[in-house]
Every structure is written in structure tokens, then in C-alpha cells.
Design an enzyme around this catalytic site. Structure first.
Site, PDB file in Angstrom:
ATOM      1  N   ASP A  89       0.769  -1.242   0.000  1.00  0.00           N
ATOM      2  CA  ASP A  89       0.000   0.000   0.000  1.00  0.00           C
ATOM      3  C   ASP A  89       0.803   1.296   0.000  1.00  0.00           C
ATOM      4  OD1 ASP A  89      -2.583   0.774  -0.278  1.00  0.00           O
ATOM      5  OD2 ASP A  89      -3.024   0.928   1.844  1.00  0.00           O
ATOM      6  N   CYS A 143     -16.885 -10.889 -14.905  1.00  0.00           N
ATOM      7  CA  CYS A 143     -17.947  -9.897 -14.667  1.00  0.00           C
ATOM      8  C   CYS A 143     -19.113 -10.099 -15.629  1.00  0.00           C
ATOM      9  CB  CYS A 143     -17.407  -8.475 -14.820  1.00  0.00           C
ATOM     10  SG  CYS A 143     -16.512  -7.898 -13.365  1.00  0.00           S
TER      11      CYS A 143
END
Ligand code: B12
Ligand code: SF4
Ligand code: SF4
Length: 300
Positions: A89, A143
Site C-alpha cells: 500500500d 464480470c
């Protein structure tokens, strides 16, 4: 697109190639750390502000980098000359891009990395090594024709599928943005006071979310009492938030977010606390409180 997060534009080129960060990198190992809670309800609760699920647990940055360093140490002990650097991160690296190339999942239309066997409630950490490791293939996209996340996003933050306009995202407004939240987005933020999970909550693949193993259990509920968040920094609240990502948002931001959620709640019981803040020395808090007060007198 980036709002106040200037570092995103500044490092755009180098963030795509890890060698700009570690010159002799030859392989990148990516790991997913689940923070799912199958079956746990995450709903709005009167008088409370909502916190994104990941933020209810201990801050993950050091913890996950530590886990990757354990792998690094093991590899270094097994392969002479092997050296590596762990990241999570905080480094200028596009983690979702590398994780997707490593086959951890596909990039969903909500920009999240999604796994067919673990949904998207996971965090990513990586390890760049100076040795060649066997590669994996990217995961196929599942998806299909679904657009649930794009339709559900309260602030319309996706100019197109898989592209997030961070400057419109509730996560950005509530965690990163320091100043006044633009009026056009205030109502849409609803009761979120730290982060947002809407585009993940609606994702059908999250019925496969996995319970956390490496991450410790949640330390707080994902709903926090608004009065407590906006009130004087009590020792109790400080102790509960200590070590959590929520503690990263400075007190002023949390107070601003709680005042906003009070306005959106339209609950009369917040009138007194909002009136107090309406004359606060801090212009951001005072303006937010005045806006929220104006909401109390209007029908929903
Ligand atoms: C800055 C940041 C934010 C910003 C802006 C995010 C943004 N614009 O992407 C804000 C504050 C808004 C944010 C919000 C959140 N974040 Co954030 N964030 C980051 C951070 C630090 C940098 C991301 C970044 O540079 N994005 C810029 C864009 C350009 O990159 P990208 O979205 O990563 O996507 C690129 C690649 O994936 C690639 N790509 C790969 N495949 C495909 C396929 C197609 C078709 C396309 C078009 C592109 C594409 O191209 C994309 C564009 O270049 C990363 C950690 C890191 N160092 O990577 C965490 C990270 C992305 N965040 C994370 C999380 C958990 C969140 C939130 C869920 C937190 C919350 N609950 O509130 C939300 C989710 C919002 C969302 N729907 O994406 C996790 C995501 C884990 C996962 N499973 O995907 C990360 C990886 C942190 C971590 N170490 O775990 N975040
Ligand atoms: S986190 Fe919330 S505001 Fe941000 S893109 Fe997802 S649904 Fe939209
Ligand atoms: S909600 Fe639908 S479109 Fe969005 S990421 Fe999940 S599967 Fe993909």
C-alpha cells in the site's frame, strides 16, 4: 481524477514498472489477505456512521509487510544471493496491476481485484525479488454483463467500467480529503464516515468471501455512534480506535464526517451538537455543521 492525492499523478509512469523502485527486481510475488466475514450483517444503523469493513481491524500495513518479509527471509535462506523488498500500500507500485498479472483475480468493473473463490474483500501485499520465479497466468474476467457495482455507486464515480475517478469516491472524501466536502456529494455520502463498501456489497462474487486468517478479528463494529465521533475526544474512543486504520483520519476529518452524517440522518436530536459546531473556530467544521443543520429542518 486524483483529487488531493497528487502522488498518484506524480509517479504514474514509474508506478507501472517496479524496477523504478527496485532496480534489480526480476520477479514479483503477490498475496491476497482476506478480511471477509461471511454472514455478518453490514447495514446502516440509526444514529451511527458506517466504517468500511477493512478499517474495523488493526492497521494492516506493517502486519502484511511483515508476513511478506517472512517469505523473503525463507527464500533468501533457500536461494544463495536472493534478495527482496516487501511492499503493501505505501510504495509507488500499482498493486492491483501486479496482482492481476499474477493471477490473484481479475479487475472487476468496480476496479477491485476479484477472485472467483474469494470475492474482493481482501488486501494485497507483494514482494519484489532479484531472482527468477516461475510465473502464473492472469485470471479470466468473470464480470460478464453484470453492472451492479456501476449502478450502485452513490456518487457515480466510474466514468467507465474499471476506471475509478478517485475525486468522486466516498472513500476519498471521507479518508483522504482534508477540506470541505463539495456540496454536490454530501447527500450521496449518506452515513459513511470512513471509507465505503457499496460497490463491493452488491457484487455477486462476494458471496464467496472468505474469513480472515492472517488478519486479526475486527476490533470495532462497522457502525460507530455519531455523537461519540463528533464529541470531545474521549479516552474511551481513542482507546477503541488505537492501531486501526480509522485512527489515520485525523480527529478533524472524523468529526467533519460525523457532522455530515448527522445532517443526512435528519435526526432532531443532533440539533444541539450541530449548533455548537456551527460557530466553531475551524471553518470546515462550522460550515459543515451549518449545512447539516439546514437539513434537519427539511423533510426527507
Ligand atoms: C490511492 C488508493 C485509493 C484511492 C484511489 C483509488 C484509485 N483511483 O484506484 C481511494 C482513496 C479512492 C481508494 C479507495 C479504495 N481502496 Co484503495 N488504494 C489506493 C492505492 C494506495 C493506490 C491505487 C492506485 O494507484 N490507483 C490508480 C489506478 C490507476 O490504479 P488501479 O485502480 O490500481 O488499477 C490499474 C490496474 O489494476 C490496471 N488494470 C488491470 N487490469 C485491468 C483491466 C482493465 C480493463 C483496465 C481498464 C485496467 C486494468 O490498470 C488500472 C489503471 O491503470 C492502492 C495500493 C497500491 N499501491 O496500489 C490501494 C488499494 C487499491 N485500495 C484498496 C482498497 C481495499 C480500497 C477500498 C475498498 C477501501 C474502502 N473500503 O473504502 C476503496 C475501493 C474503491 C474502488 N472501487 O476501487 C486495496 C484493493 C484490494 C483489492 N481487492 O482490489 C489496495 C490494493 C490496497 C491494498 N494494499 O490492499 N484507494
Ligand atoms: S467505494 Fe463507494 S463511492 Fe467509491 S467507487 Fe465504490 S461505491 Fe463508489
Ligand atoms: S458487481 Fe458485477 S460488474 Fe461489478 S465487479 Fe462484481 S461481478 Fe463485476
Amino acid at each position: 481524477m486524483h483529487g488531493e492525492m497528487e502522488y498518484m499523478a506524480r509517479n504514474e509512469g514509474s508506478r507501472r514498472d517496479i524496477r523504478a523502485w527496485m532496480k534489480d527486481a526480476r520477479s514479483v510475488l503477490m498475496c491476497a489477505f482476506s478480511y471477509g466475514e461471511p454472514g455478518a450483517p453490514h447495514a446502516s444503523k440509526e444514529g451511527h456512521g458506517r466504517v468500511a469493513r477493512y478499517a474495523a481491524r488493526r492497521d494492516y500495513h506493517d502486519l502484511l509487510r511483515g508476513r511478506m518479509n517472512e517469505v523473503r527471509d525463507w527464500l533468501s535462506a533457500s536461494v544463495p544471493g536472493a534478495r527482496g523488498v516487501a511492499f503493501c500500500d505505501m510504495s509507488p507500485i500499482l498493486e492491483r496491476s501486479y496482482a492481476s498479472a499474477a493471477g490473484l483475480g481479475w479487475q472487476g468493473k468496480n476496479a477491485m481485484l476479484l477472485g472467483a473463490d474469494l470475492g474482493s474483500y481482501f488486501l494485497i501485499a507483494g514482494l519484489a525479488m532479484n531472482i527468477d520465479l516461475p510465473g502464473d497466468s492472469p485470471a479470466p474476467d468473470h464480470c460478464g454483463s453484470c453492472t451492479k457495482c456501476l449502478d450502485a455507486c452513490p456518487t457515480d464515480a466510474f466514468p467507465q467500467a474499471r476506471v475509478l475517478d478517485a475525486s468522486k469516491c466516498i472513500s476519498y472524501f471521507t479518508i483522504e480529503s482534508k477540506g470541505t466536502i463539495p456540496e454536490a456529494y454530501r447527500e450521496k455520502i449518506g452515513d459513511w464516515v470512513y471509507g465505503c463498501d457499496v460497490c463491493q456489497e452488491v457484487c455477486p462474487w462476494n458471496r464467496f468471501e472468505k474469513p480472515a486468517r492472517a488478519l486479526p478479528p475486527p476490533k470495532i463494529a462497522t457502525e460507530l455512534p455519531l455523537e461519540e465521533l463528533a464529541g470531545p475526544a474521549s479516552a474511551g474512543l481513542r482507546a477503541r480506535l488505537k492501531g486501526l486504520p480509522v485512527a489515520r483520519a485525523v480527529r478533524k476529518r472524523l468529526t467533519r464526517n460525523a457532522l455530515l452524517a448527522m445532517g443526512n440522518s435528519r435526526l432532531e436530536r443532533y440539533r444541539q451538537i450541530l449548533e455548537q459546531y456551527a460557530s466553531d473556530a475551524d471553518p470546515v467544521l462550522a460550515e459543515q455543521a451549518r449545512w447539516s443543520l439546514s437539513r434537519l429542518s427539511r423533510p426527507a
